[in-house]
Enzyme design. Structure first.
Site, PDB file in Angstrom:
ATOM      1  N   ARG A 130       0.837  -1.207   0.000  1.00 36.61           N
ATOM      2  CA  ARG A 130       0.000   0.000   0.000  1.00 36.61           C
ATOM      3  C   ARG A 130       0.867   1.250   0.000  1.00 36.61           C
ATOM      4  NH1 ARG A 130      -2.055   0.531   6.210  1.00 36.61           N
ATOM      5  NH2 ARG A 130      -0.547  -0.859   7.140  1.00 36.61           N
ATOM      6  N   GLU A 153     -18.757   4.513   0.802  1.00 39.89           N
ATOM      7  CA  GLU A 153     -18.088   3.904  -0.343  1.00 39.89           C
ATOM      8  C   GLU A 153     -18.996   3.741  -1.558  1.00 39.89           C
ATOM      9  OE1 GLU A 153     -18.080   2.638   2.741  1.00 39.89           O
ATOM     10  OE2 GLU A 153     -16.020   3.019   3.387  1.00 39.89           O
ATOM     11  N   PHE A 196     -14.496  -3.045   1.843  1.00 39.91           N
ATOM     12  CA  PHE A 196     -15.443  -1.968   1.532  1.00 39.91           C
ATOM     13  C   PHE A 196     -15.653  -1.825   0.028  1.00 39.91           C
ATOM     14  CE2 PHE A 196     -13.438  -0.363   5.625  1.00 39.91           C
ATOM     15  CZ  PHE A 196     -14.315  -1.098   6.403  1.00 39.91           C
ATOM     16  N   HIS A 206      -5.605  -3.816   2.265  1.00 36.94           N
ATOM     17  CA  HIS A 206      -6.114  -4.714   3.292  1.00 36.94           C
ATOM     18  C   HIS A 206      -6.872  -5.915   2.719  1.00 36.94           C
ATOM     19  CE1 HIS A 206      -4.939  -1.213   5.472  1.00 36.94           C
ATOM     20  NE2 HIS A 206      -5.212  -1.751   6.637  1.00 36.94           N
ATOM     21  N   ASP A 253      -6.836  -6.904  12.727  1.00 33.47           N
ATOM     22  CA  ASP A 253      -8.201  -6.363  12.643  1.00 33.47           C
ATOM     23  C   ASP A 253      -9.236  -7.483  12.593  1.00 33.47           C
ATOM     24  OD1 ASP A 253      -7.532  -3.747  12.887  1.00 33.47           O
ATOM     25  OD2 ASP A 253      -7.693  -3.270  10.752  1.00 33.47           O
ATOM     26  N   ARG A 280      -1.503  -4.861   3.183  1.00 30.07           N
ATOM     27  CA  ARG A 280      -1.316  -4.075   4.394  1.00 30.07           C
ATOM     28  C   ARG A 280       0.067  -4.265   5.015  1.00 30.07           C
ATOM     29  NH1 ARG A 280      -1.031  -5.530   9.586  1.00 30.07           N
ATOM     30  NH2 ARG A 280      -1.308  -3.884  11.138  1.00 30.07           N
TER      31      ARG A 280
END
Lengths: 307, 329
Positions: B26, B74, B99, B124, B132, B182
């Site tokens: 990223r 989004e 998302f 991610h 997470d 990530r």
């Protein structure tokens, strides 16, 4: 009166002449053609959404016949205004409008929902570039319009963006995401119009999912809101005139809540949710509708006889 | 207690934000985008309040006039990208992969059906998300976006390839879904590395079987190569950064030349790279295939390497799959 299926006078320039005398009768006539053509196309298709086409006819006539800077010869002109039909199931009225103002052939546009026809059940930009984007999933068109307005501003293009929303459509959360973003980004050159005919697919808005207080909601989201009779051409033109002033003088987007009657102009259809769609007209029903709209026998034959 | 409160100094310093790591895909993406922006004047970047997580904080700093904030919304962002593309810009939608799934219908209608030149870049993805947990670990995105007509799907393997792929998608005219990553990722490729949409590469030649991997699994496949070599097994390793369109010619050649294939991806075993390879094989030169991926389950919290072992997508599991598939030849 004569409303020939072909050769409607194409308004080949962005009119933007406000309410010059003689404009309103022409727009009322355009609205009549939009209703008749929509009925005929839905009759030939054997399915489609007539109620909303009837309720939005004057809105379409005023957008394409007076308000927007669009012309059939300029569909690639970067400076043209953009229109997004967020209530994509209103496609028959959009196609009829395009036929009336020269964006497509009126007879070809009767081939609604037919295999091989560019006039799909919902607008598709790859089939018909002048419809600007593909819609049909409620809530997305207003977001696309927001993106257009943002993108035009980033490129310092002063073109304006117009979007027609359905009332039931506002039950989609995305509409409110878009409303919030348009206000946050101060998109004053964006005008959304709600075809507020109070009915949706199954029943009334009130019984399915209440929208009121609608104007207060949009005001709370930071929009300039006007409420008008959506069948009154003069009121529609005045409202657009005000949004033009708003675009120049303020930093907030404009919403016009157009109170309309679903099925307007066809007595057996008015305010009956069953005519939302997707319906199949009998020949007798189609003839009755066209007659109610003022068509004579010759015009009925021209609209309804085999393509 | 002394008169100077320890918490006061903590508050002054602010919390230690866990931002994107310098070795992650990223970050490589964000830096590449920023560095290339002047070459692509129509490029605009769309964010949903996670620029610090997706790497585009670099672009926000370097090109604020072309950075558009959509807030945590989004669906609106995805469809608005269609509108921006419709008026001639090249929007890059950035958010977390899960998302993107939330807005997949907007990607379908307003980007792909309308054939807009818009890019979706998802950080991610997969178990690589780590702590997470299951809700944040997209294990379905490659399958879901691959199923949309006209969508190109890409998952680069390291920071070098990420930068090359970023350039490639900006030069490509059409909708693209691309994964970043990530977690810190090892450098696999040097400055001479090449990336072309739709092409895979043989990283290690071998004769007994082929391991085809993408994203974070490429490094693990290379480690599996060495484990297998210690057992006398010659594994060919293929990096397959484009999941759609899949490099059918290379897949078929590997099938002909090695007779067995293992696919490895940080994704559900259904519908992603493994599915794409299997479809290509079925249409060209079928051979036995073993699928390394998450076995139709959701993830959980943990560090990425712990998760890779727990869900059996680490190098030893790829090596075991290789031995299994060889028995089926």
């Amino acid at each position: 009166m004569n409303l020939p299926l072909r050769s409607q006078p194409a308004n080949d320039a962005g009119q933007n002449t406000d309410t010059a005398s003689g404009t309103e009768p022409k727009l009322a006539q355009a609205a009549r053609f939009i209703r008749m053509h929509s009925i005929a196309a839905i009759y030939h298709a054997g399915s489609g959404h007539p109620g909303g086409a009837m309720s939005s006819a004057e809105l379409f006539a005023c957008l394409y016949g007076a308000e927007m800077n669009v012309r059939p010869g300029g569909i690639d002109d970067p400076s043209r205004d953009r229109f997004v039909l967020s209530k994509g199931h209103g496609a028959p009225a959009l196609y009829a409008t395009g036929a009336h103002f020269g964006f497509c052939d009126a007879r070809a546009a009767l081939a609604l929902r037919k295999l091989g026809s560019p006039f799909q059940g919902h607008p598709h930009v790859l089939d018909l570039p002048w419809v600007e984007t593909s819609t049909g999933s409620l809530g997305q068109g207003i977001s696309v319009a927001v993106g257009m307005a943002l993108g035009l501003r980033i490129q310092k293009n002063p073109a304006r963006v117009y979007c027609l929303l359905g009332d039931g459509e506002m039950q989609e959360g995305e509409v409110w995401e878009a409303a919030m973003s348009a206000a946050h980004h101060e998109l004053s050159r964006l005008t959304a119009v709600v075809d507020y005919n109070k009915l949706q697919s199954d029943a009334s808005n009130d019984s399915i999912m209440r929208l009121e207080p609608l104007a207060d909601k949009w005001r709370a989201f930071g929009w300039n809101v006007q409420e008008i009779d959506g069948h009154d051409v003069t009121a529609i033109l005045d409202a657009f005139h005000n949004t033009g002033l708003n675009a120049e003088l303020s930093k907030v987007p404009s919403l016009i809540i157009a109170h309309t009657i679903k099925g307007k102009g066809v007595p057996y259809m008015e305010n009956i949710p069953a005519w939302h769609g997707s319906v199949k007209f009998t020949r007798a029903q189609a003839e009755e509708a066209l007659t109610a709209l003022g068509a004579d026998a010759g015009q009925i034959a021209e609209f309804l006889d085999d393509l | 207690m002394t008169s100077s409160s320890p918490t006061a100094s903590l508050h002054e310093a602010g919390p230690a934000l866990i931002a994107s790591n310098g070795d992650s895909l990223r970050e490589a993406f964000g830096k590449a985008l920023s560095a290339m922006a002047d070459e692509f004047p129509k490029l605009v970047v769309l964010d949903a309040d996670i620029a610090g997580g997706t790497g585009v904080h670099h672009f926000r700093k370097s090109h604020p006039e072309r950075f558009v904030q959509f807030g945590i919304a989004e669906q609106n962002m995805m469809a608005a990208a269609g509108g921006m593309a419709a008026v001639g810009l090249v929007p890059v939608v950035t958010t977390f992969a899960v998302f993107c799934l939330r807005a997949i219908e907007q990607a379908r209608l307003s980007l792909c059906y309308a054939r807009r030149n818009a890019k979706i870049v998802a950080s991610h993805p997969g178990l690589d998300v780590g702590p997470d947990g299951g809700s944040a670990q997209a294990l379905e995105d490659l399958a879901a976006f691959r199923a949309i007509p006209g969508m190109t799907v890409i998952s680069p393997a390291d920071a070098t390839e990420m930068a090359l792929a970023t350039r490639a998608i900006l030069e490509f005219d059409g909708p693209v879904y691309m994964r970043t990553g990530r977690s810190p990722a090892p450098r696999l490729f040097g400055d001479d590395h090449r990336f072309e949409i739709g092409k895979g590469q043989v990283l290690r030649d071998g004769t007994d079987l082929t391991i085809i991997a993408c994203g974070a699994e490429v490094a693990r496949a290379l480690a599996a190569h060495d484990l297998l070599a210690a057992d006398g097994i010659s594994a060919r390793i293929v990096n397959m950064p484009t999941i759609k369109p899949i490099d059918s010619a290379l897949v078929a050649r590997c099938s002909r030349e090695t007779g067995a294939i293992v696919t490895a991806e940080d994704h559900n075993i259904h519908g992603g790279l493994g599915g794409a390879v299997a479809e290509a094989l079925a249409a060209t030169h079928p051979c036995p295939v073993e699928f390394v991926g998450v076995k139709d389950m959701f993830g959980a919290s943990g560090e990425p390497e712990e998760l890779a072992h727990h869900y059996e997508i680490a190098a030893p599991h790829i090596a075991e799959a290789a031995k299994r598939v060889m028995k089926r030849k």
